[in-house]
Write a protein that holds these residues in place. Structure first.
Motif, PDB file in Angstrom:
ATOM      1  N   THR A   7       0.841  -1.191   0.000  1.00  0.00           N
ATOM      2  CA  THR A   7       0.000   0.000   0.000  1.00  0.00           C
ATOM      3  C   THR A   7       0.884   1.252   0.000  1.00  0.00           C
ATOM      4  O   THR A   7       2.042   1.210   0.403  1.00  0.00           O
ATOM      5  CB  THR A   7      -0.939   0.032   1.214  1.00  0.00           C
ATOM      6  OG1 THR A   7      -0.168   0.189   2.416  1.00  0.00           O
ATOM      7  CG2 THR A   7      -1.781  -1.238   1.300  1.00  0.00           C
ATOM      8  N   VAL A  31      -1.224  -0.560  -4.268  1.00  0.00           N
ATOM      9  CA  VAL A  31      -2.396   0.220  -3.869  1.00  0.00           C
ATOM     10  C   VAL A  31      -1.957   1.647  -3.540  1.00  0.00           C
ATOM     11  O   VAL A  31      -0.960   1.850  -2.845  1.00  0.00           O
ATOM     12  CB  VAL A  31      -3.086  -0.402  -2.630  1.00  0.00           C
ATOM     13  CG1 VAL A  31      -4.329   0.402  -2.248  1.00  0.00           C
ATOM     14  CG2 VAL A  31      -3.438  -1.861  -2.891  1.00  0.00           C
ATOM     15  N   LEU A  60      -7.548   4.589   1.219  1.00  0.00           N
ATOM     16  CA  LEU A  60      -7.581   3.647   2.333  1.00  0.00           C
ATOM     17  C   LEU A  60      -8.320   4.176   3.556  1.00  0.00           C
ATOM     18  O   LEU A  60      -8.536   3.424   4.514  1.00  0.00           O
ATOM     19  CB  LEU A  60      -6.160   3.250   2.722  1.00  0.00           C
ATOM     20  CG  LEU A  60      -5.447   2.327   1.733  1.00  0.00           C
ATOM     21  CD1 LEU A  60      -4.010   2.079   2.158  1.00  0.00           C
ATOM     22  CD2 LEU A  60      -6.187   1.012   1.572  1.00  0.00           C
TER      23      LEU A  60
END
Length: 273
Positions: A7, A31, A60
């Motif tokens: 991420t 991500v 997120l």
């Protein structure tokens, strides 16, 4: 063929870790909230290293983000070996003057997203013989930091949570580590809204994202509990243990307190990550 999920992978430390793993022939699931930069990073890694890269542009802070990632990656679960919770950010300013929703958003990204991803993917990682979960904290994990209070507190949570989780998974196939970088040449200081005097202090101790990534990946594969890149950063993590908290808090406040730029900045080792 093994996969790594990262991420906050569009730039900075996340991108550098992705590149380090791509060089080791890991296939990637990346991500990031920055859709445009994420696409550029994915294209670069695919072209340079000839690896498969799945991009998931996603905020997120959305409570459903982790579930969305999980569903989007089901096809890769049997080959997923590494999960890296790198996404995170902070805001520089007095708690009472920063917007409450902005500060709650930091908690959503830095804490809640990490917890949700870890909770969903630990059972997946258990399916492979040697798996790794790397949560990214900060050297601010080791002390209170006025004017960067929510960020530092969130990273202290990450460190404590990661060490506890490591013990819970001891003896399993999943190795859990916490990366605590110090000042790094990324966009962190700009996104945090730090003043020029704070940036100048950070510049004196900056490591490159590539340096941090190499140490992070090496430490992760060695199964280290805590990975603190650079001698100065390791010193910053240790020193607060030997001084009264009020002293380290005053030093940190001197660095991060917003003030007119004509005032001279304090001189200290303590720097942002």
């Amino acid at each position: 063929m093994s996969y790594a999920l990262i991420t906050g992978a569009a730039k900075g430390i996340g991108r550098a870790i992705a590149e380090d793993l791509a060089a080791k022939n890991y296939q990637l699931i990346l991500v990031d909230v920055d859709k445009e930069q994420l696409a550029k990073t994915a294209a670069h890694l695919q072209t340079k290293y000839e690896v498969s890269v799945k991009s998931i542009p996603l905020d997120l802070s959305d409570p459903h983000a982790a579930t969305y990632i999980f569903r989007q990656t089901v096809f890769y679960h049997s080959k997923l070996q590494i999960v890296i919770n790198n996404a995170g950010y902070g805001l520089n300013g007095a708690f009472e003057t920063l917007g409450l929703e902005q500060q709650l958003n930091i908690i959503d990204v830095n804490i809640k997203a990490q917890l949700r991803i870890a909770h969903l993917f630990i059972p997946v990682l258990r399916q492979v013989p040697n798996a790794y979960l790397l949560n990214v904290g900060s050297t601010t994990s080791y002390q209170s930091v006025p004017y960067l209070s929510i960020y530092a507190a969130s990273k202290a949570f990450v460190l404590s949570f990661t060490r506890s989780l490591r013990q819970e998974l001891k003896g399993s196939s999943v190795s859990v580590s916490c990366l605590s970088p110090g000042s790094t040449d990324t966009d962190f200081v700009n996104r945090a809204g730090m003043a020029a005097h704070t940036k100048k202090i950070a510049d004196r101790f900056n490591m490159t994202p590539q340096q941090v990534a190499r140490i992070a990946v090496r430490g992760m594969f060695k199964g280290k509990a805590e990975i603190i890149p650079g001698f100065t950063n390791r010193l910053n993590a240790v020193l607060p243990k030997f001084f009264p908290k009020i002293i380290t808090e005053r030093i940190a406040a001197g660095i991060y307190r917003p003030r007119p730029e004509q005032e001279p900045p304090p001189s200290t080792l303590l720097t942002p990550s």
